[in-house]
Each structure stands twice: as structure tokens, then as C-alpha cells.
Design a protein around this motif. Structure first.
Motif, PDB file in Angstrom:
ATOM      1  N   LYS A  91       0.828  -1.206   0.000  1.00  0.00           N
ATOM      2  CA  LYS A  91       0.000   0.000   0.000  1.00  0.00           C
ATOM      3  C   LYS A  91       0.864   1.260   0.000  1.00  0.00           C
ATOM      4  CE  LYS A  91      -3.512   0.255   2.998  1.00  0.00           C
ATOM      5  NZ  LYS A  91      -4.140  -0.124   4.294  1.00  0.00           N
ATOM      6  N   ASP A  94       2.351   1.672  -3.502  1.00  0.00           N
ATOM      7  CA  ASP A  94       1.292   2.187  -4.391  1.00  0.00           C
ATOM      8  C   ASP A  94       1.123   3.694  -4.207  1.00  0.00           C
ATOM      9  OD1 ASP A  94       0.752  -0.248  -5.390  1.00  0.00           O
ATOM     10  OD2 ASP A  94      -1.197  -0.514  -4.407  1.00  0.00           O
ATOM     11  N   ARG A  95       1.068   4.092  -2.943  1.00  0.00           N
ATOM     12  CA  ARG A  95       0.822   5.500  -2.621  1.00  0.00           C
ATOM     13  C   ARG A  95       1.949   6.383  -3.158  1.00  0.00           C
ATOM     14  NH1 ARG A  95      -1.909   9.468  -2.115  1.00  0.00           N
ATOM     15  NH2 ARG A  95      -2.461   8.458  -3.934  1.00  0.00           N
ATOM     16  N   LYS A 139       7.360   2.584  10.600  1.00  0.00           N
ATOM     17  CA  LYS A 139       5.957   2.465  11.023  1.00  0.00           C
ATOM     18  C   LYS A 139       5.078   3.485  10.308  1.00  0.00           C
ATOM     19  CE  LYS A 139       6.719  -0.029  15.215  1.00  0.00           C
ATOM     20  NZ  LYS A 139       6.969  -0.110  16.622  1.00  0.00           N
ATOM     21  N   THR A 141       2.219   4.912   7.472  1.00  0.00           N
ATOM     22  CA  THR A 141       0.957   4.550   6.825  1.00  0.00           C
ATOM     23  C   THR A 141       0.888   5.311   5.503  1.00  0.00           C
ATOM     24  OG1 THR A 141      -0.251   6.391   7.800  1.00  0.00           O
ATOM     25  CG2 THR A 141      -0.190   4.353   9.069  1.00  0.00           C
ATOM     26  N   SER A 142      -0.043   4.899   4.654  1.00  0.00           N
ATOM     27  CA  SER A 142      -0.132   5.588   3.357  1.00  0.00           C
ATOM     28  C   SER A 142      -0.449   7.072   3.550  1.00  0.00           C
ATOM     29  CB  SER A 142      -1.174   4.953   2.430  1.00  0.00           C
ATOM     30  OG  SER A 142      -1.816   3.877   3.011  1.00  0.00           O
ATOM     31  N   ALA A 143      -1.165   7.376   4.626  1.00  0.00           N
ATOM     32  CA  ALA A 143      -1.529   8.778   4.849  1.00  0.00           C
ATOM     33  C   ALA A 143      -0.308   9.648   5.160  1.00  0.00           C
ATOM     34  CB  ALA A 143      -2.543   8.871   5.985  1.00  0.00           C
TER      35      ALA A 143
ATOM     36  N   CYS B 602      -6.771   3.096  -1.960  1.00  0.00           N
ATOM     37  CA  CYS B 602      -5.457   3.310  -1.366  1.00  0.00           C
ATOM     38  C   CYS B 602      -5.490   3.039   0.128  1.00  0.00           C
ATOM     39  CB  CYS B 602      -4.958   4.730  -1.627  1.00  0.00           C
ATOM     40  SG  CYS B 602      -5.920   5.986  -0.757  1.00  0.00           S
ATOM     41  N   ILE B 604      -6.287   5.030   2.620  1.00  0.00           N
ATOM     42  CA  ILE B 604      -5.979   6.124   3.545  1.00  0.00           C
ATOM     43  C   ILE B 604      -7.169   6.400   4.469  1.00  0.00           C
ATOM     44  CG2 ILE B 604      -5.539   8.627   3.674  1.00  0.00           C
ATOM     45  CD1 ILE B 604      -3.619   8.377   1.422  1.00  0.00           C
ATOM     46  N   ASP B 607      -7.110   4.077   7.260  1.00  0.00           N
ATOM     47  CA  ASP B 607      -6.034   4.348   8.214  1.00  0.00           C
ATOM     48  C   ASP B 607      -6.331   5.563   9.098  1.00  0.00           C
ATOM     49  OD1 ASP B 607      -4.545   2.246   7.291  1.00  0.00           O
ATOM     50  OD2 ASP B 607      -3.331   3.453   5.907  1.00  0.00           O
ATOM     51  N   VAL B 608      -6.943   6.598   8.512  1.00  0.00           N
ATOM     52  CA  VAL B 608      -7.092   7.832   9.294  1.00  0.00           C
ATOM     53  C   VAL B 608      -8.391   7.881  10.113  1.00  0.00           C
ATOM     54  CG1 VAL B 608      -5.658   9.234   7.764  1.00  0.00           C
ATOM     55  CG2 VAL B 608      -8.133   9.158   7.399  1.00  0.00           C
TER      56      VAL B 608
END
Lengths: 153, 646
Positions: A91, A94-95, A139, A141-143, B602, B604, B607-608
Motif C-alpha cells: 500500500k 502504491d501511494r 511504522k 501509513t499511506s496517509a 489506497c 488512507i 487508516d485515518v
């Protein structure tokens, strides 16, 4: 385009002259110095070490550590080791690909980033992890991708 | 430093080193392996130096940067001697307090100690932490003490004594006999009995003979060899010199991945020092035995970790395997008899000669003696390097040492043996881990990678991942491996993309069977393992993907959708703000809705979304519910009564 200083190439070659079986070590030194191995450097090695160009290309295209294309100002290594894989590395990759609009193995047109995947960075406790230049971002995340990439001009 | 010329010289030197050391002097040791480097051990080291200078304590307090302690989850790790106080997750901000309180006032800082989440107790000493308590650290023990750039640290711990004993008191034949009696098996993957392997190189015709250390550790998720190499290189050098003596070799190679710069660096320093002190070079320890080594950096090719491929690489060629009917023990580097073992195998050798074959045989199982270092990673609480006696159960390793599965999730399987190993499911957790048991379970020991998976790991996608990895790394020389892997990858990619069809599983099994029989090297003959072992244990997951177009673990992008549960959404705007595709219709006090046609999956939003709301979910196998009607999206908030929907 990243320029290759041929004088420096000659110096590196000098250190290996007269030895057998040193081509890989020589190419690694060039790679480490310039981040890629240019056609000019290959011509130089071929001439001075008396090794056919075809043989040099065969080695340089076989090993992962060697790049035949110039790289960007910042190199992103996305760890795709198994530990990161199970923690969601695909992921992240990809991001980054979507964010930079390039695929793994490519360089952005403005030469800002090159994107590579690595099989394991060996710091599995931090997974998923990416390495940008020398800095580990663990650690993630995609965000978080966008703000991490924003730190590099 | 004058060269050490005899066993007595070594003894005298050790006495001098130990005599000069004040055991009551406060010492700070800081774990500085690659994993701790990544978590910031360099900045902690700088902070320690700065603080000691500021306080004028540089003379009174010693600092030692050691190799990896193994507990990477909690790095950087500091141990303060002589009390042996262990602090975890140390940051530069903690340093002034550590110096002030612990070094000067001998007080313990509770917050930096290990907290046992079950009992609520704090643990002061490393050996009381469950992660360490259940380990038997023999090979790895030196990493806690030794500064890898200082040979005297290694000598102080009895280093090079085994080499002195071997060179002065034993014939090469006796060395081989001892290793055979210890039943040492190679730790690199195959588990071949080392003594016999060395004997065949010794007996082979041709001079010179070569000995090679394989530190091309390429299995993703495995880094024990690197940690030994970085943390205690002299142990490997000593082991190598002993093996060289037994075989009658005077030339050694270290083949180290260039992706391991710290290992390359520490090894180079160690080799210099070993030469200077007379443990390498001519007439080692007065025995007349001569031995030198060269470091060769590997340029990144998984297949080059295979022994004959590695030998090609040492010759400066493309690192492809050679036909296996030619044994490298007879014709290896430059067609001369060559012996290759991995780092851990060589690191065990000095122990056998220090403590004897009987002692070594008292640890482990019938067929596998001694300890093994595992790289315990993935969805486990305590990621790190773990050394246990052969025969320890998977359950003990994962639960007692590893602290169980992260976030309280359910265990699904553990992958052992690297990309060409297999995945072992829950019903075999009580199996003892040794070479033979793992093979029986359809996996293998490999170099000791142990990747733990929970319910959120898709087994089919993981099989695809390994096949993809091996496909990239296959050198392409032999057809079964090259073509077999590509067809397998096509089929697996189809399955995870929702295009799986009847007969796919049977086809995977058939291709796998051929690859096993007909490939040239070990990479090819084992490359089908990930697919075959997952089909064996998790066939239902394959069938769910193929028949129901459902990914039970909710991983495969093509088979899942993201959806916001209207009754849980608090309209916090986080997901809609973060969505890179503007696919979420947000709005103040409006229940958010994902536009499925715009969504790129994706993840996101997932996750958020705040965990207390948990409104974003993944759906697979069933259609996404229709979006909530516009009129019902408004959330009204009553005064002091939380939320109310109208």
C-alpha cells in the motif's frame, strides 16, 4: 543529468589494475561514487582494463546494486521484505507511485526522486519502512507518505 | 602492538587486558546494530558523549558501542554497568537524566525499564525480560559486550583461545573428528553436516584450497548473519581460521552484501586488527600455519547466495549457479576445491573447541545440535533476533519470547525458511523447530527467518509475493525455474485480481512438481514451496478467491471495497480531507460517503478514521451497500447529549 567525472573514474580504475576478477568490485565503487554507471564510464573501464563492453554490461545489468540509468537527487528505497509486506508495504509503494506519478525503478522527470524497492532493509521492527537518502522512516501509513516526501526538495 | 606468537602470549595478553579493566567503573554500552541505527542510536551516542563532556565525566565513565542485542523492537538499548541496568527505547532527551540519576546518583529511572504488560512489573536486568529469559544465547552472547572495532574486547572474553588450542594441540584430522562428533550442521539453509563437507574439501585433489564465508544473506526478513558480522566479526574470523586449518586452506574469502555497509566496515577493521595481532597472516600463533583473507562485496543478487553462484561472483563473473554434478568441494573458486558456509556456522566453530563436542551435543535435538538464531519478525509483538536451542517449539518462540501477536489479533501462520520456505499453520505450533521437523511440515529451516502472520495477512497474496520475488531473482539459466515461476506468477496474479478460474490450483501443483524435480539449483527446486505449502494448509483461502471472488483477509485490492458505515460515522472530515482522489463526499455534520467509481482503494480513509469511530470498513465477496440517501445524511448534535441523527 548526473555528470560523471571521468578523472575520478580513472582514479578508481587505477586501484584495480593488474588484478584478476575485480570487475564487480570496480563497478560497485563507480556506482557508490556516482549513484549510476554511465556509458562513458563503461567505455573507460573497457579501454583501460581490456574487458569487452558486452561483458561489463552483462555484469552491470545482472546485479541489483548497479544502475545503468542516472538517478534523481533523492533516492527512495521502499522495503518490500516479508515483514514489511505483511505489515502493508504494498500500500505504501502504491501511494508513493501514485503521488510521484512514476513506477518503481523510475525517476521523476524533474530528477527530484528515484524510486526503488529493496528486498529487506533489516530493521523489521520498524516496518513498514522506507529509506530516503540516509534517513529511515518507520511504522508509516499511506496517509503519511505525502508529508514525508514533502521534506525533500 | 607486537604480534602474538604463542598460546602463552595470548594468555598473557588477556591477563593484561582484563587486569587493566576496572570492573567497578561505570560503563554505558549502547546497541549500535543497523536496526538500532535506524531507530536513532547515532544521535543517542552523540548525546551521551556531549553530556559526559558537559559534566566532565569522560574519564570516569566508559562508553562502548556494541553490536545488536537482538531486541530490535525496543531499540536503541542501553545497558549500564556494573549494575547491568537495561534501558529501552532510549532517546537523546533521556540522556541527561540517565547520566544525572543513574550514573551519578545510582538511581534507576523506572520509565525506561521494561514493563511486563501482564504483571505490571518493571524489569531492571536484560536477562529478566521475557524476550531474553527464554533464550539461550551462545553465539550471540558476545554481541552484548564487545565493541566490534576493538579486538581487545573479544580477547578479554576468551577470544582466539579456541584457535590457539586448535593450532597448537590438534591435527587437522582431529579438528574434523571433533566437528563430526559435534554433528554440526550448516546454518545457511541446507543443514548439511559441516565436518563431512570440510573433509571432502580437504581430501579433494588440487591446490590451493579456498574457504569462504557466505554473508550474502538475502532472505527478506532475516538479518542474523548481518548482526553477527557487525557485532562480533572476530568470532567469525576465528571460526574461519579454524576451518581453514582443518581443510588445509591458506586463502579465505568473505562475501558480504554491499547493502550491509556497517558489516563491511566492521569486518575490514577486524581483519586489520587480526593481522596486526597475528591471528591472520604467516606463522599464526607460532604454529607455522599461514592464512589470509580477502573481502568481496556482493552486488545484490539473491541467487548469488547459492554456493556455486557465489563462487562465480567471487571470480568477478555473473553470479549464476553452476551445474550441481560438479561439487564445489572439488571444483569451486577458480576450479579449485572450495568450502563455503554461512556466517553463523563459522561463528559456532570456536564454541565447539572451547567447550567440546559433548557439550555441544547436549544442546538441541537428536538430528540438530546446538542453538539456532531466528529472525522473529512480522505481526509479532517483540520483533528481534532470537537464539534458542534446536527443538524449541514454535509456540514458545512466538508467544513466550515474541510476546504473541500484535494488537491482540489471531495467529494465522508463520513463514520459515525464506522465500523458498513454507508457511506453517496454527495446528503445528507445538512442533519442535529443527532441520528435520520443518522439512516434514513442508517448509525448511533456511537461514532462520521466521515471519509471523495474523488474520489480516492474505495467504494467496503472500504466495504471490514470494513467487514474484523468486521470479525476479531467478537467474533464468534453467527452464523449469525460469518458466515455471513465470507461469505460477501469472496464475497467482490472476487469482488475487479476481480472475482465478477452476483448475488454477491443480495447475500450480503440477508446475510445482516439475520445478522440484527438474531445476538446476536449490533456488529452483525449492521455489515452488511457497505456493505448494500454502495450498496444502490454506486451500480454502485459494478457493474463496477463485470461486467466491472473496479475499477472507481483506487484502487483495481487486476483491475489496472500502465503505463508511453510516451509523458509526461522526462526520469528522478526516477521511474526506485525506482522500487523494476526492472520492469522499464529506461535509460538516454530514455522514461521509465514498464514491465507489472514484475510489482507488489506497486505504488512507481506513487508516485515518479514528479508532473509536471505526466507521470505515473493508468489504469483500458481497456488494457494497447503496449510499445512504442524501436526506438522511445530516447529523444533528444535541447539547451535551452527544450526537443525534435525524
Amino acid at each position: 543529468m548526473a555528470e560523471i567525472n571521468l578523472k575520478r573514474v580513472d582514479e578508481i580504475i587505477e586501484g584495480y589494475k593488474g588484478e584478476e576478477g575485480v570487475l564487480i568490485q570496480l563497478l560497485l565503487d563507480i556506482q557508490n561514487e556516482f549513484n549510476w554507471i554511465s556509458p562513458e564510464a563503461i567505455a573507460r573501464i573497457s579501454e583501460q582494463m581490456r574487458i569487452p563492453k558486452s561483458q561489463i554490461y552483462r555484469i552491470a545489468s545482472f546485479y541489483k546494486a548497479m544502475s545503468l540509468k542516472p538517478v534523481g537527487r533523492h533516492i527512495i528505497h521502499v522495503c518490500m521484505g516479508t515483514a514489511c509486506q505483511v505489515r502493508g508495504a504494498p500500500k505504501i509503494l502504491d501511494r508513493i507511485e501514485e503521488n510521484l506519478k512514476i513506477k518503481e525503478g523510475e525517476t521523476t522527470s524533474d530528477m527530484r526522486f528515484s524510486l526503488k524497492r529493496v528486498n529487506c532493509l533489516g530493521c523489521c521492527a520498524m516496518g513498514p519502512v522506507i529509506l530516503v537518502d540516509g534517513t529511515y522512516h518507520g511504522k508509516i501509513t499511506s496517509a503519511m507518505v505525502e508529508s514525508i516526501l514533502g521534506q525533500y526538495e | 602492538m607486537p604480534r602474538i606468537r604463542s598460546k602463552a602470549d595470548l594468555k598473557a595478553l588477556r591477563k593484561t587486558i582484563v587486569g587493566h579493566r576496572d570492573l567497578n567503573k561505570p560503563y554505558i554500552t549502547l546497541c549500535s546494530g543497523t536496526a538500532c541505527h535506524a531507530t536513532g542510536s547515532d544521535v543517542v551516542a552523540a548525546a551521551i558523549q556531549e553530556e559526559l563532556e558537559k559534566q566532565g565525566l569522560t574519564e570516569e565513565v566508559g562508553v562502548r558501542r556494541t553490536g545488536c542485542h537482538g531486541f530490535c523492537e525496543r531499540g536503541p538499548i542501553i545497558i549500564i554497568y556494573p549494575e547491568e541496568i537495561c534501558y529501552l527505547n532510549v532517546t537523546p532527551e533521556d540522556v541527561p537524566e540517565i547520566i544525572e540519576k543513574t550514573i551519578k546518583e545510582k538511581q534507576i529511572i523506572d520509565r525506561l525499564l521494561y514493563l511486563d504488560s501482564e504483571t505490571g512489573e518493571r524489569k531492571v536486568h536484560e536477562q529478566d525480560i521475557p524476550f531474553y529469559k527464554y533464550q539461550t544465547r551462545l553465539v550471540f552472547s558476545g554481541n552484548l559486550w564487545v565493541d566490534p572495532t576493538n579486538i581487545e574486547d573479544y580477547i578479554a572474553l576468551g577470544g582466539y583461545r579456541a584457535l590457539a588450542k586448535v593450532l597448537n594441540e590438534m591435527t587437522p584430522e582431529e579438528v574434523l573428528e571433533e566437528v563430526k562428533r559435534a554433528n554440526l550442521r550448516g546454518r545457511g539453509g541446507g543443514g548439511f553436516p559441516a565436518g563431512w563437507k570440510w573433509e571432502s574439501t580437504r581430501d579433494a585433489a588440487g591446490e590451493p584450497k579456498y574457504v569462504i564465508v557466505n554473508c550474502d544473506e538475502g532472505d527478506p526478513g532475516a538479518y542474523m548473519d548481518r548482526s553477527i558480522m557487525e557485532g562480533n566479526p572476530h568470532r567469525v574470523i576465528e571460526g574461519l581460521a579454524i576451518v581453514a586449518y582443518a581443510i588445509g586452506s591458506h586463502h579465505g574469502f568473505f562475501y558480504v552484501r554491499q547493502e550491509y555497509p556497517l558489516a563491511v566496515n566492521n569486518l575490514a577493521i577486524a581483519l586489520e586488527q587480526a593481522k596486526e595481532y597475528g591471528f591472520l597472516g604467516a606463522d599464526i600463533l607460532g604454529s607455522g600455519f599461514e592464512f589470509d583473507v580477502i573481502v568481496h562485496r556482493g552486488a545484490g543478487a539473491f541467487v548469488s547466495g547459492e554456493s556455486s553462484a557465489l563462487m562465480n561472483a567471487i571470480e568477478g563473473k555473473v553470479g549464476e549457479p553452476r551445474p550441481k554434478y560438479i561439487h564445489t568441494s572439488e571444483s569451486g573458486v577458480w576450479d579449485k576445491p572450495s568450502n563455503l558456509n554461512n556466517v553463523e556456522t563459522y561463528a559456532i566453530v570456536p564454541l565447539i573447541f572451547e567447550k567440546g563436542a559433548e557439550w555441544f551435543c547436549s544442546i538441541g535435538t537428536e538430528g540438530s545440535k546446538g542453538t539456532k538464531i531466528f529472525s522473529l519478525v512480522g505481526e509479532v509483538n517483540n520483533t528481534g533476533l532470537v537464539e534458542v536451542p534446536m527443538g524449541t517449539t514454535l509456540r514458545d518462540i512466538i508467544y513466550k519470547i515474541g510476546g504473541g501477536i500484535r494488537s491482540g489479533k489471531r495467529f494465522k501462520g508463520v513463514q520459515t525458511g525464506g522465500p523458498s520456505g513454507g508457511i506453517i499453520p496454527e495446528q503445528y505450533l507445538d512442533s519442535p523447530v529443527d532441520f528435520d521437523e520443518l522439512t516434514k511440515l513442508g517448509s525448511m529451516m533456511g537461514s532462520g527467518g521466521m515471519i509471523v502472520m495474523d488474520e489480516n495477512t492474505c495467504i494467496v497474496d503472500l504466495a504471490r509475493y514470494f513467487v514474484d520475488f523468486l521470479c525476479e531473482e531467478s537467474c533464468g539459466k534453467c527452464v523449469p525455474c525460469r518458466e515455471g515461476l513465470r507461469r505460477m506468477r501469472e496464475i497467482l496474479e490472476g487469482i488475487v485480481a479476481g480472475k482465478g478460474k477452476e483448475g488454477d490450483i491443480a495447475m500450480l501443483e503440477e508446475i510445482g512438481a516439475v520445478m522440484k524435480k527438474a531445476s538446476l539449483c536449490a533456488l529452483g527446486t525449492t521455489a515452488a514451496n511457497p505456493a505448494l505449502s500454502t495450498i496444502r494448509y490454506f486451500r480454502d483461502e485459494y478457493e474463496a478467491h477463485i470461486k467466491d471472488k472473496r479475499c477472507p483477509a481483506l487484502v487483495c485490492k481487486a476483491l475489496i471495497s472500502y465503505y463508511i458505515e453510516p451509523e458509526k460515522c461522526t462526520a469528522c472530515l478526516l477521511c474526506s480531507k485525506n482522500c487523494p482522489e476526492d472520492a469522499i463526499d464529506g461535509g460538516k455534520k454530514m455522514i461521509h460517503v465514498i464514491d465507489q467509481s472514484k475510489c482507488i482503494k489506497c486505504g488512507i480513509c481506513y487508516d485515518v478514521c479514528p479508532s473509536k469511530a471505526g466507521a470505515v470498513i473493508k468489504i469483500s465477496g458481497t456488494p457494497v451497500p447503496a449510499p445512504i440517501p442524501e436526506a438522511k445524511r445530516k447529523i444533528a448534535r444535541g447539547k451535551g447529549k452527544g450526537e443525534r441523527r435525524v
